[in-house]
Design a protein around this motif. Structure first.
Motif, PDB file in Angstrom:
ATOM      1  N   LYS A 106      58.712  70.401  53.553  1.00 16.99           N
ATOM      2  CA  LYS A 106      58.584  69.130  54.174  1.00 16.99           C
ATOM      3  C   LYS A 106      59.776  68.691  54.366  1.00 16.99           C
ATOM      4  CE  LYS A 106      53.776  68.487  52.251  1.00 16.99           C
ATOM      5  NZ  LYS A 106      53.188  67.680  51.200  1.00 16.99           N
ATOM      6  N   SER A 107      59.998  67.838  55.612  1.00 13.37           N
ATOM      7  CA  SER A 107      61.082  66.811  55.790  1.00 13.37           C
ATOM      8  C   SER A 107      60.400  65.610  55.876  1.00 13.37           C
ATOM      9  CB  SER A 107      62.026  67.028  56.973  1.00 13.37           C
ATOM     10  OG  SER A 107      62.580  68.511  56.852  1.00 13.37           O
ATOM     11  N   TYR A 108      61.004  64.364  56.281  1.00 12.98           N
ATOM     12  CA  TYR A 108      60.264  63.014  56.202  1.00 12.98           C
ATOM     13  C   TYR A 108      60.927  62.113  57.287  1.00 12.98           C
ATOM     14  CZ  TYR A 108      58.166  64.173  51.853  1.00 12.98           C
ATOM     15  OH  TYR A 108      57.431  64.693  50.726  1.00 12.98           O
ATOM     16  N   ILE A 109      60.131  61.508  57.885  1.00 12.99           N
ATOM     17  CA  ILE A 109      60.264  60.556  58.693  1.00 12.99           C
ATOM     18  C   ILE A 109      60.018  58.877  57.802  1.00 12.99           C
ATOM     19  CG2 ILE A 109      59.742  59.106  61.033  1.00 12.99           C
ATOM     20  CD1 ILE A 109      61.383  61.649  61.495  1.00 12.99           C
ATOM     21  N   TRP A 110      61.272  58.282  57.921  1.00 19.74           N
ATOM     22  CA  TRP A 110      60.970  56.852  57.246  1.00 19.74           C
ATOM     23  C   TRP A 110      60.750  55.783  58.353  1.00 19.74           C
ATOM     24  CZ3 TRP A 110      61.898  55.974  51.949  1.00 19.74           C
ATOM     25  CH2 TRP A 110      62.195  57.086  51.175  1.00 19.74           C
ATOM     26  N   LEU A 111      60.051  54.601  57.865  1.00 18.17           N
ATOM     27  CA  LEU A 111      59.668  53.896  58.889  1.00 18.17           C
ATOM     28  C   LEU A 111      60.252  52.437  58.389  1.00 18.17           C
ATOM     29  CD1 LEU A 111      57.398  51.405  59.850  1.00 18.17           C
ATOM     30  CD2 LEU A 111      58.631  52.748  61.532  1.00 18.17           C
ATOM     31  N   TYR A 112      60.848  51.475  59.265  1.00 18.66           N
ATOM     32  CA  TYR A 112      61.042  50.178  58.674  1.00 18.66           C
ATOM     33  C   TYR A 112      60.638  49.503  60.039  1.00 18.66           C
ATOM     34  CZ  TYR A 112      63.961  52.854  55.596  1.00 18.66           C
ATOM     35  OH  TYR A 112      64.524  53.796  54.781  1.00 18.66           O
ATOM     36  N   THR A 113      60.069  48.342  59.518  1.00 15.90           N
ATOM     37  CA  THR A 113      59.872  47.167  60.828  1.00 15.90           C
ATOM     38  C   THR A 113      59.845  45.936  60.262  1.00 15.90           C
ATOM     39  OG1 THR A 113      58.032  46.714  62.294  1.00 15.90           O
ATOM     40  CG2 THR A 113      57.383  47.549  60.137  1.00 15.90           C
ATOM     41  N   SER A 114      60.189  45.046  61.135  1.00 14.30           N
ATOM     42  CA  SER A 114      60.456  43.336  60.814  1.00 14.30           C
ATOM     43  C   SER A 114      59.075  42.820  60.488  1.00 14.30           C
ATOM     44  CB  SER A 114      61.182  42.872  61.893  1.00 14.30           C
ATOM     45  OG  SER A 114      60.564  43.153  63.208  1.00 14.30           O
ATOM     46  N   GLY A 115      59.195  41.748  59.849  1.00 10.35           N
ATOM     47  CA  GLY A 115      57.914  41.268  59.464  1.00 10.35           C
ATOM     48  C   GLY A 115      57.309  40.299  60.592  1.00 10.35           C
ATOM     49  N   ALA A 116      55.787  39.952  60.579  1.00 13.78           N
ATOM     50  CA  ALA A 116      55.292  39.422  61.490  1.00 13.78           C
ATOM     51  C   ALA A 116      55.959  38.158  62.025  1.00 13.78           C
ATOM     52  CB  ALA A 116      53.829  39.288  61.385  1.00 13.78           C
TER      53      ALA A 116
END
Length: 446
Positions: A190-200
């Motif tokens: 397994k490898s990974y995709i990390w996700l970061y997103t700004s608040g609403a």
């Protein structure tokens, strides 16, 4: 005492204007002409008294491929030639997106859109291109995707990263990925995709994907270096490595644990402790829906007024529970107690959310694509996918035509190849130039 109230709210049916509000309209006037305009009884010419819209339908024009051939013209000075000189001038040639390739910004953006938004693997796209009259194999399509993602979109990706770290609220999540050819790892690992997103409620809407070979929390530490705001996460222990941030827990995860702990085979579930815990969570989410349109300051005030007493009651209830060690209720109670230091931090700022659903929704875009393309062949492909997904999803949340935005980014970066820094701010999806050039309200074509 928490009371359980069940209700079903029917979603109103969408109007035609809501369904296709961004699609240009063509009006077809249905009129009478010639002898049909005469009265069928007395043959007197009739006069129009009004109109009414009787039907609407959607018309689609399939993708069209055009072959563009650049022919360079050369010029010579006849006077210099008579004097024995050879003054020859050639017409300028536009720079190629990829040297010695048939790739154009429009073609590559179409390939990227098909993979990242329509979840079409390169194998399936190969068949589509064949139907359009072009024999492009999947290797060529992958090469276009990877090369342009790295060369033209990586600088924009890095600038989005800088802007994300300037926001006060960030959501984070991660999901698995598979890379067949990765040094030191088997194809099945397994490898990974990390996700970061700004608040609403942040100034800029940003969604960033990052490829990493492992799930180690140090990847989040590195990505969020020098960040000191609020970070929404689930209960993954890797996020415990984050320092100097205010970490906010996810009540949606806790609610899910409570829901799963409710007995499903027992007819009478009203006495189930898990149902009480679920009702506490549901009441919190009901209050949040009531506060959805409030300003952040007003929301913080009302949360302290309405949710603070509810939270105190909930924690007292949790501490009284003594479930069996291996039961689902025990899992839910232990999750609540372990995450308690983070579960109330959203009360500190009205811009924070009660859950990490924003990150879960964003990471789902990659998960849906993964179900179709299954794996990445190389690390370069996985990295390029993270970059392209970032630009595509950030364009989406900023109301842009995604395919047109990707094409515009490549075109502008090609034009400013020698000085890319000068154009990066204009290539941000919220910039005036991008909103004018690629707004979905003005450009609804794929």
């Amino acid at each position: 005492m928490i009371h359980i109230v069940s209700h079903t709210k029917r979603k109103p049916r969408a109007t035609h204007d809501e369904i296709a509000k961004n699609v240009p309209a063509t009006v077809v006037n249905l009129t009478l002409e010639g002898d049909d305009l005469n009265c069928p009884y007395c043959n007197t010419p009739m006069v129009e008294i009004g109109t009414k819209t009787v039907r609407e339908e959607i018309k689609i024009t399939p993708a069209k491929v055009e072959r563009v051939i650049y022919v360079q013209h050369n010029y010579v000075c006849p006077q210099c030639r008579e004097d024995g000189e050879s003054t020859i001038v050639q017409a300028p040639v536009p720079a190629a997106l990829i040297p010695h390739s048939m790739a154009s910004a429009s073609a590559v953006s179409y390939v990227m859109y098909q993979k990242c938004i329509n979840c079409l693997s390169f194998y399936r796209q190969e068949k589509d291109w064949e139907q359009l009259g072009v024999k492009l194999n999947r290797g060529t399509l992958a090469s276009w995707f990877n090369t342009c993602g790295e060369e033209y979109m990586k600088p924009v990706y890095d600038r989005l990263h800088v802007h994300l770290l300037e926001q006060d609220v960030i959501h984070a999540d991660e999901t698995t990925a598979q890379v067949l050819h990765e040094e030191g790892k088997t194809p099945e690992s397994k490898s990974y995709i990390w996700l970061y997103t700004s608040g609403a409620f942040e100034k800029y809407r940003i969604v960033i994907y990052e490829y990493q070979p492992t799930r180690g929390g140090y990847h989040a530490v590195k990505f969020l270096a020098d960040y000191h705001g609020y970070v929404h996460t689930d209960g993954f222990s890797g996020y415990n490595r984050l320092k100097d941030v205010t970490r906010c827990g996810c009540w949606a995860h806790l609610r899910r644990y409570m829901f799963e702990a409710v007995p499903k085979k027992t007819k009478d579930t009203t006495q189930s402790p898990a149902l009480t815990g679920l009702a506490y969570c549901d009441r919190l989410f009901d209050i949040e829906r009531e506060l959805a349109d409030f300003t952040p300051d007003k929301r913080k005030q009302k949360r302290l007024e309405l949710e603070r007493p509810l939270l105190d009651s909930f924690w007292k209830w949790v501490e009284k529970q003594n479930p069996l060690g291996c039961s689902k209720l025990a899992k839910a109670v232990n999750y609540a107690l372990n995450q308690k230091p983070y579960m109330e931090n959203y009360l500190k700022d009205g811009r924070c959310s009660i859950s990490n659903n924003a990150a879960e929704r964003a990471v789902k875009s990659y998960v849906m694509g993964r179900k179709n393309f299954l794996f990445h062949d190389t690390v370069k492909g996985a990295t390029a996918s993270a970059i392209v997904y970032t630009l595509a999803e950030t364009a989406k949340v900023n109301g842009l035509n995604i395919r047109l935005y990707l094409e515009t980014v490549m075109t502008k970066m090609l034009d400013y190849k020698n000085e890319p820094e000068s154009i990066l701010e204009d290539l941000m999806p919220w910039s005036e130039m991008m909103q004018e050039t690629c707004s979905l309200n003005k450009h609804s074509e794929i």
